[in-house]
Scaffold this motif. Structure first.
Motif, PDB file in Angstrom:
ATOM      1  N   ARG A  69     -24.655  17.602 -79.534  1.00 40.63           N
ATOM      2  CA  ARG A  69     -25.082  16.338 -78.821  1.00 40.63           C
ATOM      3  C   ARG A  69     -25.147  16.507 -77.388  1.00 40.63           C
ATOM      4  O   ARG A  69     -24.052  16.610 -76.881  1.00 40.63           O
ATOM      5  CB  ARG A  69     -24.539  15.006 -79.409  1.00 40.63           C
ATOM      6  CG  ARG A  69     -25.082  13.695 -78.909  1.00 40.63           C
ATOM      7  CD  ARG A  69     -24.170  12.458 -79.385  1.00 40.63           C
ATOM      8  NE  ARG A  69     -24.368  12.504 -80.823  1.00 40.63           N
ATOM      9  CZ  ARG A  69     -25.140  11.597 -81.502  1.00 40.63           C
ATOM     10  NH1 ARG A  69     -25.976  10.883 -80.624  1.00 40.63           N
ATOM     11  NH2 ARG A  69     -25.141  11.703 -83.025  1.00 40.63           N
ATOM     12  N   VAL A  70     -25.980  16.227 -76.451  1.00 40.39           N
ATOM     13  CA  VAL A  70     -25.964  16.157 -75.229  1.00 40.39           C
ATOM     14  C   VAL A  70     -26.442  14.959 -74.540  1.00 40.39           C
ATOM     15  O   VAL A  70     -27.406  14.347 -75.004  1.00 40.39           O
ATOM     16  CB  VAL A  70     -26.960  17.204 -74.531  1.00 40.39           C
ATOM     17  CG1 VAL A  70     -26.910  17.395 -73.185  1.00 40.39           C
ATOM     18  CG2 VAL A  70     -26.682  18.517 -75.304  1.00 40.39           C
ATOM     19  N   LYS A  71     -25.421  14.263 -73.660  1.00 45.07           N
ATOM     20  CA  LYS A  71     -25.920  12.909 -73.222  1.00 45.07           C
ATOM     21  C   LYS A  71     -25.782  13.032 -71.699  1.00 45.07           C
ATOM     22  O   LYS A  71     -24.854  13.917 -71.030  1.00 45.07           O
ATOM     23  CB  LYS A  71     -24.765  11.861 -73.402  1.00 45.07           C
ATOM     24  CG  LYS A  71     -24.959  11.548 -74.988  1.00 45.07           C
ATOM     25  CD  LYS A  71     -23.769  10.403 -75.324  1.00 45.07           C
ATOM     26  CE  LYS A  71     -23.589  10.030 -76.802  1.00 45.07           C
ATOM     27  NZ  LYS A  71     -22.633   9.283 -76.803  1.00 45.07           N
ATOM     28  N   ILE A  72     -26.657  12.613 -70.805  1.00 46.24           N
ATOM     29  CA  ILE A  72     -26.962  12.691 -69.395  1.00 46.24           C
ATOM     30  C   ILE A  72     -27.038  11.479 -68.871  1.00 46.24           C
ATOM     31  O   ILE A  72     -27.986  10.558 -69.476  1.00 46.24           O
ATOM     32  CB  ILE A  72     -27.885  13.773 -69.116  1.00 46.24           C
ATOM     33  CG1 ILE A  72     -27.785  15.029 -69.574  1.00 46.24           C
ATOM     34  CG2 ILE A  72     -27.773  13.820 -67.229  1.00 46.24           C
ATOM     35  CD1 ILE A  72     -28.623  16.096 -69.144  1.00 46.24           C
ATOM     36  N   VAL A  82     -17.151  17.536 -70.422  1.00 45.46           N
ATOM     37  CA  VAL A  82     -17.719  16.590 -69.639  1.00 45.46           C
ATOM     38  C   VAL A  82     -17.926  17.437 -68.158  1.00 45.46           C
ATOM     39  O   VAL A  82     -17.204  18.107 -67.723  1.00 45.46           O
ATOM     40  CB  VAL A  82     -16.918  15.370 -69.279  1.00 45.46           C
ATOM     41  CG1 VAL A  82     -17.783  14.373 -68.296  1.00 45.46           C
ATOM     42  CG2 VAL A  82     -16.913  14.624 -70.506  1.00 45.46           C
ATOM     43  N   VAL A  83     -19.256  17.383 -67.769  1.00 43.12           N
ATOM     44  CA  VAL A  83     -19.702  17.928 -66.490  1.00 43.12           C
ATOM     45  C   VAL A  83     -20.264  16.988 -65.598  1.00 43.12           C
ATOM     46  O   VAL A  83     -21.082  16.103 -65.933  1.00 43.12           O
ATOM     47  CB  VAL A  83     -20.729  19.019 -66.756  1.00 43.12           C
ATOM     48  CG1 VAL A  83     -21.184  19.789 -65.514  1.00 43.12           C
ATOM     49  CG2 VAL A  83     -20.381  20.098 -68.130  1.00 43.12           C
ATOM     50  N   ARG A  84     -19.606  17.081 -64.496  1.00 41.45           N
ATOM     51  CA  ARG A  84     -20.039  15.763 -63.557  1.00 41.45           C
ATOM     52  C   ARG A  84     -20.057  16.211 -62.163  1.00 41.45           C
ATOM     53  O   ARG A  84     -19.784  17.296 -61.681  1.00 41.45           O
ATOM     54  CB  ARG A  84     -18.870  14.689 -63.634  1.00 41.45           C
ATOM     55  CG  ARG A  84     -18.214  14.398 -64.872  1.00 41.45           C
ATOM     56  CD  ARG A  84     -17.110  13.402 -64.978  1.00 41.45           C
ATOM     57  NE  ARG A  84     -16.050  13.938 -64.068  1.00 41.45           N
ATOM     58  CZ  ARG A  84     -14.589  13.374 -64.046  1.00 41.45           C
ATOM     59  NH1 ARG A  84     -14.841  11.928 -64.395  1.00 41.45           N
ATOM     60  NH2 ARG A  84     -13.794  13.792 -63.364  1.00 41.45           N
ATOM     61  N   VAL A 137     -23.858  11.820 -61.408  1.00 36.80           N
ATOM     62  CA  VAL A 137     -24.401  12.533 -62.524  1.00 36.80           C
ATOM     63  C   VAL A 137     -23.561  12.808 -63.551  1.00 36.80           C
ATOM     64  O   VAL A 137     -22.455  13.917 -63.118  1.00 36.80           O
ATOM     65  CB  VAL A 137     -25.565  13.393 -62.241  1.00 36.80           C
ATOM     66  CG1 VAL A 137     -24.840  14.875 -61.659  1.00 36.80           C
ATOM     67  CG2 VAL A 137     -26.332  13.908 -63.618  1.00 36.80           C
ATOM     68  N   VAL A 138     -23.419  12.449 -64.922  1.00 39.24           N
ATOM     69  CA  VAL A 138     -22.287  13.167 -65.751  1.00 39.24           C
ATOM     70  C   VAL A 138     -23.100  13.411 -67.197  1.00 39.24           C
ATOM     71  O   VAL A 138     -24.050  12.925 -67.733  1.00 39.24           O
ATOM     72  CB  VAL A 138     -21.610  11.675 -66.066  1.00 39.24           C
ATOM     73  CG1 VAL A 138     -20.471  11.942 -67.200  1.00 39.24           C
ATOM     74  CG2 VAL A 138     -20.932  11.375 -64.859  1.00 39.24           C
ATOM     75  N   MET A 139     -22.629  14.542 -67.332  1.00 37.97           N
ATOM     76  CA  MET A 139     -23.360  15.182 -68.638  1.00 37.97           C
ATOM     77  C   MET A 139     -22.258  15.473 -69.808  1.00 37.97           C
ATOM     78  O   MET A 139     -21.210  16.230 -69.294  1.00 37.97           O
ATOM     79  CB  MET A 139     -23.786  16.592 -68.456  1.00 37.97           C
ATOM     80  CG  MET A 139     -24.483  17.272 -69.722  1.00 37.97           C
ATOM     81  SD  MET A 139     -25.613  18.677 -69.028  1.00 37.97           S
ATOM     82  CE  MET A 139     -24.557  19.342 -67.947  1.00 37.97           C
ATOM     83  N   ALA A 140     -22.208  15.021 -71.081  1.00 40.77           N
ATOM     84  CA  ALA A 140     -21.411  15.125 -71.813  1.00 40.77           C
ATOM     85  C   ALA A 140     -22.055  15.930 -72.972  1.00 40.77           C
ATOM     86  O   ALA A 140     -23.036  15.710 -73.603  1.00 40.77           O
ATOM     87  CB  ALA A 140     -20.725  13.916 -72.448  1.00 40.77           C
ATOM     88  N   VAL A 141     -21.215  17.128 -73.322  1.00 37.69           N
ATOM     89  CA  VAL A 141     -21.908  18.085 -74.406  1.00 37.69           C
ATOM     90  C   VAL A 141     -20.678  18.251 -75.573  1.00 37.69           C
ATOM     91  O   VAL A 141     -19.810  18.372 -75.522  1.00 37.69           O
ATOM     92  CB  VAL A 141     -21.866  19.468 -73.789  1.00 37.69           C
ATOM     93  CG1 VAL A 141     -22.635  20.410 -74.969  1.00 37.69           C
ATOM     94  CG2 VAL A 141     -22.885  19.329 -72.570  1.00 37.69           C
TER      95      VAL A 141
END
Length: 234
Positions: free
Chosen positions: A97-100, A4-6, A115-119
């Motif tokens: 799978r990439v969710k933003i 998770v990148v936030r 803004v939150v990105m889950a890879v």
């Protein structure tokens, strides 16, 4: 493995066009870093609807993004206090799978914008975590940001006293200029100065992150923004 990148920040009023520009840059850079082009067939971004309706394809480019964001501002439950949200998903290849999701442009008093990105990728996949956080930092200009996972966040809560919602760092951490000025010498295995004066820190594994968090908190670099919120960054 799920990474998770936030990035988080306080109130910052922005138009639909300004938000669309940030989103366009984000999607392009994320696709570039993860091994494809933003317009390639593997990067078919889809909009995740809060209403529970089926995901809808999103055409590439700033204009379709502006249209979707504009629609969100006409919804009955939209508020300029909360901001304008968007959730996207892409499945560029098997096992990835990439969710933003993002919420910005508003004037909240207590809850930060983000803004939150889950890879999600195989454990042995090379995911450029630090570079992904740097993209969010450059594009969204947050107050702070991190790269983490559930186990690391649990360790920070249990061992370092971190409170959910307060500033935090992970394997990588981003701190806005005023926070960066409070970083003690010798923190982390690497330090990268970013445009605008913010700093990207490479902090290592769980034990190193817990120790760095404690030192950064003691220095004031991780103190929360005052409530009610009156600024985007410290």
């Amino acid at each position: 493995m799920r990474r998770v990148v936030r990035g988080f920040w306080g109130p910052r009023v922005e138009t639909v066009e300004e938000l669309a520009q940030r989103w366009e840059l984000t999607l392009h850079q994320v696709a570039r870093l993860l091994g494809d082009t933003a317009t390639g067939p593997g990067w078919a971004w889809r909009r995740v609807r809060a209403s529970g309706a089926d995901d809808a394809p999103l055409a590439p480019g700033r204009e379709p993004l502006a249209e979707v964001l504009g629609e969100a501002r006409t919804a009955d439950d939209w508020s300029d206090r909360v901001g304008t949200g968007l959730r996207l998903i892409a499945v560029p290849e098997a096992g990835v799978r990439v969710k933003i999701s993002g919420l910005g442009g508003g004037t909240p008093e207590f809850l930060l914008q983000s803004v939150v990105m889950a890879v999600e990728a195989p454990d042995d996949a090379e995911v450029p975590e630090g570079e992904l956080l740097a993209v969010l930092a450059r594009v969204w200009e947050p107050d702070f940001g991190d790269v983490s996972d559930d186990d690391l966040l649990d360790a920070l809560e249990d061992e370092a006293g971190h409170t959910v919602g307060d500033p935090v760092v992970g394997r990588y951490g981003y701190l806005s200029p005023a926070r960066a000025a409070l970083v003690p010498a010798g923190i982390g295995a690497g330090r990268q100065e970013l445009p605008g004066g913010g700093v990207l820190l490479a902090l290592g594994g769980t034990a190193e992150v817990v120790a760095a968090y404690a030192a950064l908190h003691a220095s004031g670099a991780l103190h929360p923004l005052p409530r009610p919120l009156d600024r985007a960054v410290l």
